[in-house]
Scaffold this active site. Structure first.
Site, PDB file in Angstrom:
ATOM      1  CG  HIS A   1      47.218  38.631  35.013  1.00  0.00           C
ATOM      2  ND1 HIS A   1      46.105  37.950  34.608  1.00  0.00           N
ATOM      3  CD2 HIS A   1      46.783  39.518  35.946  1.00  0.00           C
ATOM      4  CE1 HIS A   1      45.054  38.399  35.256  1.00  0.00           C
ATOM      5  NE2 HIS A   1      45.427  39.345  36.087  1.00  0.00           N
TER       6      HIS A   1
ATOM      7  CG  ASP B   1      46.569  34.711  33.051  1.00  0.00           C
ATOM      8  OD1 ASP B   1      46.890  35.381  34.063  1.00  0.00           O
ATOM      9  OD2 ASP B   1      46.100  35.227  32.017  1.00  0.00           O
TER      10      ASP B   1
HETATM   11  C1  GLP Z   1      43.145  41.661  38.026  1.00  0.00           C
HETATM   12  C2  GLP Z   1      44.172  42.698  38.442  1.00  0.00           C
HETATM   13  C3  GLP Z   1      45.354  42.059  39.107  1.00  0.00           C
HETATM   14  C4  GLP Z   1      44.907  41.053  40.142  1.00  0.00           C
HETATM   15  C5  GLP Z   1      44.091  39.987  39.477  1.00  0.00           C
HETATM   16  C6  GLP Z   1      43.653  38.890  40.418  1.00  0.00           C
HETATM   17  O1  GLP Z   1      43.423  41.081  36.819  1.00  0.00           O
HETATM   18  N1  GLP Z   1      44.615  43.489  37.331  1.00  0.00           N
HETATM   19  O2  GLP Z   1      46.149  43.078  39.696  1.00  0.00           O
HETATM   20  O3  GLP Z   1      46.008  40.489  40.786  1.00  0.00           O
HETATM   21  O4  GLP Z   1      42.947  40.617  38.951  1.00  0.00           O
HETATM   22  O5  GLP Z   1      42.427  39.210  40.972  1.00  0.00           O
HETATM   23  P1  GLP Z   1      41.783  38.507  42.214  1.00  0.00           P
HETATM   24  O6  GLP Z   1      42.586  38.932  43.380  1.00  0.00           O
HETATM   25  O7  GLP Z   1      40.392  39.059  42.271  1.00  0.00           O
HETATM   26  O8  GLP Z   1      41.826  37.066  41.952  1.00  0.00           O
END
Ligand code: GLP
Length: 265
Positions: free
Chosen positions: A138, A136
């Protein structure tokens, strides 16, 4: 934004690792900002390989984590502190006691956020922040509609993020905390350099929105457009939604004079 499209996750990791290597070669006691999630794992393995090969040492570095779940003790298997310990600290010569994170089990969470924010400043600020991105948009745990000027604070996780991260809790959504402590977008933007890594088709829309969309709190990573030294390293799948895909640099024709981080020396 410098957008680098690499052929696969390993090549993405090398782009980011080159920035870490450049930084540490010029500033051995650099302050790193470290992220959790699956995205930076290949980068951490590449850093591990370089440390083992004697090409890099993180022994004098300090690291600050982006975020932590509320209510999980540091030794909880799904805590972000534990993640960084398992995926980065034990694989490199980065010292465990030099890794700092917000304490999600602190009795006074608001005071903990303030303490953490100040501790980053006291260390001289982050030289290079490593980021992943949520589906999303973030960054850290700054969910859509986060203040673009925010600092470390308590946030509520969206259902989407809790669902995305439930795999770290044995797939049980009920075990995923509802709240977290996270560096704010303003905190992240204060880093001198930022490298965001993203791989896989699930990240394609977020990458398109944050790179090519308007700067909006609905896609928090889009605020990175206002950062002067940010590199976005993505694989082909994560680059798939980019309108300017053909314009962005492919690693096989990346500039030959090398990429380097910016230091206010
Ligand atoms: C979590 C962390 C983020 C990260 C996101 C994406 O929400 N707080 O810092 O970027 O996951 O995770 P992934 O890399 O496992 O898709």
């Amino acid at each position: 934004m410098e957008v680098i499209i690499a052929e696969d996750a390993q090549a993405v990791a090398r782009v980011a690792a080159d920035l870490v290597s450049d930084l540490v070669s010029r500033k051995p006691d650099a302050v790193l900002g470290v992220a959790t999630g699956s995205s930076p794992i290949a980068l951490y393995r590449e850093l591990s390989r370089r440390v083992e090969a004697g090409e890099l040492s993180l022994a004098r570095c300090t690291a600050f984590m982006l975020d932590e779940y509320v209510g999980l003790a540091a030794n909880h298997p799904a805590s972000y502190r534990r993640f960084i310990e398992d995926e980065l600290v034990v694989l490199t010569d980065l010292a465990s006691e030099r890794v700092h994170g917000p304490d999600g089990a602190a009795p006074d969470l608001a005071a903990e956020c303030l303490r953490y924010e100040r501790s980053i400043g006291a260390a001289g600020g982050v030289d290079l922040q490593i980021l992943g991105i949520g589906t999303d948009g973030h960054i850290g745990f700054n969910e859509p509609a986060s203040s673009l000027a925010s600092r470390t604070r308590i946030k509520t996780l969206t259902r989407q993020t809790r669902h995305d991260n439930s795999r770290f809790f044995g797939g049980d959504l009920d075990l995923v905390p509802h709240h977290c402590l996270t560096q704010g977008i303003g905190t992240i933007m204060a880093a001198r350099n930022i490298v965001l890594v993203a791989t896989g088709a699930a990240k394609a829309e977020a990458i398109h929105r944050i790179v090519e969309g308007p700067v909006t709190a609905m896609w928090p990573g889009s605020e990175l457009q206002h950062h002067p030294h940010v590199t976005i390293a993505v694989d082909e799948a994560a680059a798939d939604g980019l309108e300017l895909r053909d314009y962005f640099v492919q690693t096989d024709r990346a500039n030959s004079w090398g990429r380097s981080v910016w230091l206010d020396e």
